[in-house]
Design a protein around this motif. Structure first.
Motif, PDB file in Angstrom:
ATOM      1  N   THR A  53      29.007  23.266  29.638  1.00  0.00           N
ATOM      2  CA  THR A  53      30.346  22.558  30.199  1.00  0.00           C
ATOM      3  C   THR A  53      30.456  22.676  31.660  1.00  0.00           C
ATOM      4  N   PRO A  54      30.796  21.391  32.548  1.00  0.00           N
ATOM      5  CA  PRO A  54      30.846  21.683  33.692  1.00  0.00           C
ATOM      6  C   PRO A  54      31.901  22.515  34.530  1.00  0.00           C
ATOM      7  N   GLN A  55      31.458  23.115  35.660  1.00  0.00           N
ATOM      8  CA  GLN A  55      32.446  24.148  36.199  1.00  0.00           C
ATOM      9  C   GLN A  55      33.568  23.513  36.353  1.00  0.00           C
ATOM     10  N   TRP A  56      33.657  22.207  36.823  1.00  0.00           N
ATOM     11  CA  TRP A  56      35.062  21.832  37.162  1.00  0.00           C
ATOM     12  C   TRP A  56      36.205  21.925  36.086  1.00  0.00           C
ATOM     13  N   ALA A  57      35.580  21.397  34.993  1.00  0.00           N
ATOM     14  CA  ALA A  57      36.313  21.382  33.596  1.00  0.00           C
ATOM     15  C   ALA A  57      36.945  22.843  33.269  1.00  0.00           C
ATOM     16  N   ILE A  58      36.228  23.957  33.498  1.00  0.00           N
ATOM     17  CA  ILE A  58      36.696  25.052  33.275  1.00  0.00           C
ATOM     18  C   ILE A  58      37.685  25.560  34.425  1.00  0.00           C
ATOM     19  N   THR A  59      37.269  25.596  35.206  1.00  0.00           N
ATOM     20  CA  THR A  59      37.926  26.030  36.499  1.00  0.00           C
ATOM     21  C   THR A  59      39.178  25.327  36.732  1.00  0.00           C
ATOM     22  N   SER A  60      39.233  23.999  36.627  1.00  0.00           N
ATOM     23  CA  SER A  60      40.658  23.092  36.669  1.00  0.00           C
ATOM     24  C   SER A  60      41.566  23.591  36.160  1.00  0.00           C
ATOM     25  N   VAL A  61      41.336  23.761  34.908  1.00  0.00           N
ATOM     26  CA  VAL A  61      42.192  23.967  33.640  1.00  0.00           C
ATOM     27  C   VAL A  61      42.875  25.403  34.060  1.00  0.00           C
ATOM     28  N   PHE A  62      42.042  26.350  34.485  1.00  0.00           N
ATOM     29  CA  PHE A  62      42.334  27.744  34.685  1.00  0.00           C
ATOM     30  C   PHE A  62      43.213  27.705  35.813  1.00  0.00           C
ATOM     31  N   LEU A  63      42.973  27.232  36.956  1.00  0.00           N
ATOM     32  CA  LEU A  63      43.945  27.142  38.264  1.00  0.00           C
ATOM     33  C   LEU A  63      45.246  26.344  37.878  1.00  0.00           C
ATOM     34  N   TRP A  64      45.109  25.352  37.209  1.00  0.00           N
ATOM     35  CA  TRP A  64      46.621  24.767  37.072  1.00  0.00           C
ATOM     36  C   TRP A  64      47.482  25.811  35.985  1.00  0.00           C
TER      37      TRP A  64
END
Length: 374
Positions: free
Chosen positions: A127-138
């Protein structure tokens, strides 16, 4: 909402109870250290006595936490960002503030990156890094917009669940536990244990938020009780963790694992139960703790920007988000993530281990001088 006020930055702000402050501190401390502390401590100590270093490191953290609580009691209703300038002057105060903001922002980014590394390795491979981190951040941002009261109430749900599941899974490791892996006690003397105290002390970073939380307490004079209880809970969990992991995997086995606690949970099975493998339960509560650590660090970084530069809190939360996202991507590999964690811990050692002592001495000296003059 009863007892709720509107903060300067536009977010709802409630006065926190002593228990809520202790819970916030505990949740902030129980981050990535749960999975990595056995390896880090065993690497530094080099003997099965690493759990003793953890105990001593926790006691050092309690002493430091009490010092910071006493410092905050001298400036009721103010956070460290506000009263530090009164102690050391405007110039040095404006220097300490941004360093502290950067520290909390880096801590938030480190927690998110640790989440990506572990979840990508175990659950979401490829899974791309942006997909995991973006959800977590928001999702974290959504919680923080509710203010400290909303954060505290969620943490009050997370902590008991974490303690129950974590200790249950960890103690199940007795099926592969071998007491001989922890012998002999102090076989190489006390010196290796003392060498590991500094390293294990870094695992207890998080209690420093007492210099910010005291300003929002209903009973600020009970902040010593809050910080002591807040440190004691992770201390017990960390001692049990290191003791069980080294007892199950041995020192050499622990040193070869990036996340030895997770590897221990994957090393045993209990047939006949609903769950036969328990690493996923451990991973679930670990993710909740990473979320807690991230939201706490992010919130207090934004709070510093708001108080130092007179901006609305909501604006600071949204504005900080892209910078933390970029910071998450800075480490290129797992070793760089561990290096970042070490760097953050060393900064915390000086920022919250040495400076508060100096500031408390200056505060007491000024108070006694003023008392003598009057």
């Amino acid at each position: 909402m009863s007892g709720t006020q509107q903060a300067k930055g536009g977010l709802p702000q409630e006065k926190l109870t002593t228990i809520q402050v202790a819970v916030i501190i505990s949740n902030f401390m129980l981050g990535s250290g749960i999975l990595s502390l056995p390896r880090v401590s065993a690497e530094k100590v080099g003997t099965p006595d690493a759990w003793i270093s953890v105990l001593l490191g926790g006691l050092v953290a309690i002493v430091a936490g009490v010092i910071m609580a006493l410092l905050s009691q001298a400036y009721p209703g103010q956070t460290f960002y506000e009263y530090s300038r009164k102690i050391v002057g405007s110039w040095l105060g404006h220097l300490l503030g941004p360093v502290m903001i950067l520290y909390f922002a880096a801590t938030a980014a480190f927690q998110v990156r640790s989440l990506f590394e572990v979840s990508g390795f175990i659950l979401l491979e490829g899974t791309p890094q942006w997909a995991i981190t973006s959800v977590f951040l928001w999702v974290g941002l959504y919680l923080m917009l509710g203010g400290l009261g909303a954060i505290a109430r969620l943490f009050e749900l997370i902590l008991p669940l974490t303690i129950f599941i974590y200790l249950l899974v960890t103690l199940m490791g007795f099926t592969i536990f071998d007491l001989d892996n922890l012998r002999p006690l102090l076989g190489q003397g006390i010196w290796p244990v003392l060498k590991g105290v500094q390293t294990t002390s870094l695992a207890f970073t998080g209690f420093e938020v007492i210099i910010l939380l005291t300003a929002y307490m209903k009973n600020p004079n009970k902040n010593i009780k809050a910080v002591t209880a807040g440190i004691a809970i992770p201390l017990v969990i960390y001692i049990v963790t290191v003791f069980m992991v080294i007892g199950a995997l041995s020192v050499d086995g622990t040193l070869t694992k990036n996340w030895p606690t997770l590897d221990m949970a994957r090393s045993f099975e209990l047939s006949g139960l609903i769950f036969e493998r328990f690493e996923f339960l451990l991973l679930i509560i670990w993710i909740m703790q990473i979320f807690s650590s991230f939201t706490t660090a992010f919130y207090f970084s934004a709070l510093g920007i708001s108080q130092l530069y007179k901006r609305k809190m909501k604006t600071c939360l949204y504005g900080l988000l892209p910078f933390v996202y970029i910071f998450v991507a800075v480490p290129r590999k797992l070793d760089d993530v561990f290096t970042l964690g070490d760097w953050i811990g060393k900064v915390a050692l000086y920022l919250f281990g040495v400076i508060p002592i100096v500031l408390l001495i200056v505060t007491k000296w000024r108070s006694s001088k003023h008392a003598n003059q009057t």
